[in-house]
Each structure stands twice: as C-alpha cells, then as structure tokens.
Motif scaffolding. Structure first.
Motif, PDB file in Angstrom:
ATOM      1  N   UNK A 195      15.773  -1.645  30.448  1.00 17.73           N
ATOM      2  CA  UNK A 195      14.409  -1.959  29.315  1.00 17.73           C
ATOM      3  C   UNK A 195      13.775  -3.254  29.778  1.00 17.73           C
ATOM      4  N   UNK A 196      14.334  -4.197  30.354  1.00 20.62           N
ATOM      5  CA  UNK A 196      13.771  -5.263  30.869  1.00 20.62           C
ATOM      6  C   UNK A 196      12.751  -4.949  31.967  1.00 20.62           C
ATOM      7  N   UNK A 197      13.337  -4.139  32.953  1.00 23.77           N
ATOM      8  CA  UNK A 197      12.539  -3.685  33.935  1.00 23.77           C
ATOM      9  C   UNK A 197      11.201  -2.850  33.493  1.00 23.77           C
ATOM     10  N   UNK A 198      11.661  -1.740  32.442  1.00 22.14           N
ATOM     11  CA  UNK A 198      10.542  -0.891  31.764  1.00 22.14           C
ATOM     12  C   UNK A 198       9.464  -2.152  31.529  1.00 22.14           C
ATOM     13  N   UNK A 199       9.789  -3.123  30.609  1.00 19.02           N
ATOM     14  CA  UNK A 199       8.634  -3.844  30.197  1.00 19.02           C
ATOM     15  C   UNK A 199       7.934  -4.626  31.235  1.00 19.02           C
ATOM     16  N   UNK A 200       8.928  -4.948  32.229  1.00 16.54           N
ATOM     17  CA  UNK A 200       8.026  -5.610  33.204  1.00 16.54           C
ATOM     18  C   UNK A 200       7.118  -4.746  34.140  1.00 16.54           C
ATOM     19  N   UNK A 201       7.477  -3.358  34.221  1.00 19.31           N
ATOM     20  CA  UNK A 201       6.786  -2.503  35.177  1.00 19.31           C
ATOM     21  C   UNK A 201       5.558  -2.254  34.276  1.00 19.31           C
TER      22      UNK A 201
END
Length: 354
Positions: free
Chosen positions: A310-316
């Motif tokens: 989920x953190x990676x989703x937000x960052x991307x």
C-alpha cells in the motif's frame, strides 16, 4: 464476469495563495496501471500453446485445478513468469501476481461461462479469460512459486444466479482474496466490494451469500484439491480490518522514508508542517508548494499485512506526476502528513519549501 476496472485519477483543484501553490489530486482504488514491468522474455509465445489431451475439455473448477496443476509440462511453462513475480514472501508475491494480471490479462466478455476452463498457460498466452480462468492461473502461479496450500473460492450471490471464482491465500489464519486486479483484500472488504463498490460490473452490485473453499496443496510434487468447507456471508463480514489513525500515520511515515531515500536533497523540516493550512511561508524561505493527494476508500481496502504494497501504491501514484517529481528535485525542505476523511479516505499532504 469481470471483477474490477481501473478508475482514472482526477485533478480536483489548483490554488495559489501568496508564494504557496497547493495542488490537490484524487486517486481511486483500484489504481491506474502503475505496474511493475515484466520483461517480455518471461512471457511464453502464443505459438507455444500445447494441447494436453489427458485433461480434455474441463468444465469443473475442482477438476481443472487438479488436472492442470498436475500437468508438469504445462506448469513448467509458467516457471519463468512465476520466478519473476515471486517476491520476498507470500504477501508480496500475491500482490505481484494480481498486478501482473491487471496489466496483461483482460476479461473475455465474449466467452460463455459454459465454455471449457482454460489451462493457465492458455490464459497467459491469449491475454484474456473469465473468472475461473483467472482463478486457475492465479493458483497455478502461486503453487509454482512453492506457496502451499492456496485456496480457490467458488462464490455464490444471493441476488444473481451466476456465481464467481477467485483465488485466496491464508496469512496468520486470515483469508485474503486475489481477484484479477489489486488490491488483495480480506474477506470483509471483498464482501463490501461486491455489495457497494463494484460499479464496473454489468450485473451491478451483488451480495455474496457464501462460498465453497477448495484447498490446493502441493505434497511431494503432486497437487491435491479438496473441498475444506464453506464460508457464509457472516464469515466474510467477520474478517474485516478497521483502518486506524495509527495506520494512516504509519503509511505516511514510511512514504516519507521512501521520498527521503530517493531524493537526498530533501531535508525534513517541521517549520513547514502547517504550510498547507497557513498558506504563508515562514521567515527565511523564498518559495513553497503544497501537494495534496486524496485516496478515496483507501482505509477500506488497507490491511497491515500488505502495508509495504500500500505504501508502494501511494508512492507510485505520487511519482506518476512529473511536475511533482521535478518539485521533489528542486526543493530542499519537506514535511509529509495525513488526514482521514469519510469512508476510509486518506489524504496525503506534502509540503515543500526552499
């Protein structure tokens, strides 16, 4: 029947006050296709489709899982793809699989549910399938990664005669469903998705009444498939994680760590923590900018088991804005914070100054 489609992100507003520029974006889950790229060398060519007469035309989900996943030649054809999609653990691997399927497999609305279930390699090479084809492929990829057991749900709806199929995994005793597109969901979220949020389905919103659970297990090189029980609607609803303010803060803290690592020119600066509210730069700064990203239903989908994803989703999503990336390179001071809205909405606020 199709699961979910991608929902476009919308620019909500742009506001300039004094020397501070505030940019607000809204991003809906499921995400646009901000996916990890997979080298074409890992994708089998269409001409390599091989018929396996020992299985024949299979219409039963249980039979398809047992026959196709025990076909060593067919499973070997998935090996390179499974190898590249395999992550550090089953959670990351599962997320990688649904991201890949979202980008590479399309729902085949022209295929009749009465048609034979496709072999996993057929779904990969044709780039399309229906729910049972997705479910068999997903289970096959996870088994090929040596995750066992995995589960396949044969789902019924109270307000539709046509059912559905999806793959699931269990982590710490909790089921998580993998269904064609990210995110991976716990059972409660999955039930609510079908009942309230599946606006892209031509059949409208549906209520899950129950599901037969098939365990797919690899032992000594052979795959066994057996029914291990049924889930009721209440079973689905009982496994529903509640998003908290601590979760939101943890997402933002880890997002900030990613930003600082990728942009070493940035320095954490509490003096600009309220730049988004005051719209006035503190003394000693020449310019500032605030970016706001809104993620509706983020908290409904979030589960800490998949926190990294989920953190990676937000960052991307954030990194997909070229103008923000340029700001991250040109500014020297940063502060990131969160706000919680209704219905699980997460707002990420990035204050920048120099």
């Amino acid at each position: 029947m199709r699961g979910r489609g991608s929902i476009s992100k919308t620019l909500v507003a742009t506001l300039a006050v004094f020397l501070v520029l505030v940019l607000i974006f809204s991003n809906s889950f499921p995400a646009e296709k901000l996916r990890k790229s997979i080298s074409s060398e890992y994708l089998p060519k269409a001409k390599e489709i091989v018929s396996h007469p020992s299985c024949g035309d299979v219409h039963s989900l249980e039979r398809a899982l047992e026959c196709y996943l025990n076909d060593q030649t067919a499973m070997k054809e998935l090996g390179n793809l499974a190898l590249q999609l395999k992550g550090k653990d089953v959670a990351e691997s599962a997320w990688n699989v649904v991201e890949w399927e979202d980008s590479h497999i399309s729902y085949d609305s022209s295929k009749s549910p009465a048609s034979p279930i496709q072999r996993p390699i057929e779904t990969v090479q044709r780039g399309r399938g229906i729910c049972v084809d997705y479910a068999v492929l997903t289970a096959a990829l996870l088994i090929e990664m040596n995750y066992s057991p995995v589960y396949v749900l044969d789902i019924n709806f109270s307000n539709s005669p046509t059912g559905h199929a999806a793959t699931a995994i269990r982590i710490n005793g909790t089921y998580f469903v993998l269904d064609q597109h990210p995110p991976v969901m716990d059972l409660g979220t999955y039930w609510k998705y079908w009942a309230y949020w599946n606006n892209g389905s031509p059949r409208g919103n549906l209520e899950i009444s129950g599901a037969v659970v098939y365990e797919v297990k690899k032992v000594d090189g052979s795959v066994t498939v057996r029914s291990v029980g049924k889930l009721t609607a209440q079973d689905f609803l009982s496994e529903d994680y509640s998003f908290t303010a601590d979760d939101a803060h943890r997402v933002v803290v880890d997002l900030l760590a990613v930003l600082l690592k990728r942009h070493p020119n940035l320095h954490l600066d509490r003096k600009i923590s309220n730049l988004d509210e005051s719209k006035i730069l503190p003394p000693g700064y020449s310019s500032g900018k605030t970016w706001m990203f809104s993620f509706p239903l983020f908290g409904e989908y979030y589960n800490p088991v998949f926190h990294r994803e989920f953190v990676d989703y937000v960052y991307r999503n954030i990194a997909s804005k070229p103008s923000l990336v340029e700001d991250l390179k040109s500014y020297s001071h940063v502060w990131v914070k969160d706000k919680l809205g209704e219905n699980g909405k997460l707002v990420v606020i990035i204050n920048l100054a120099k």
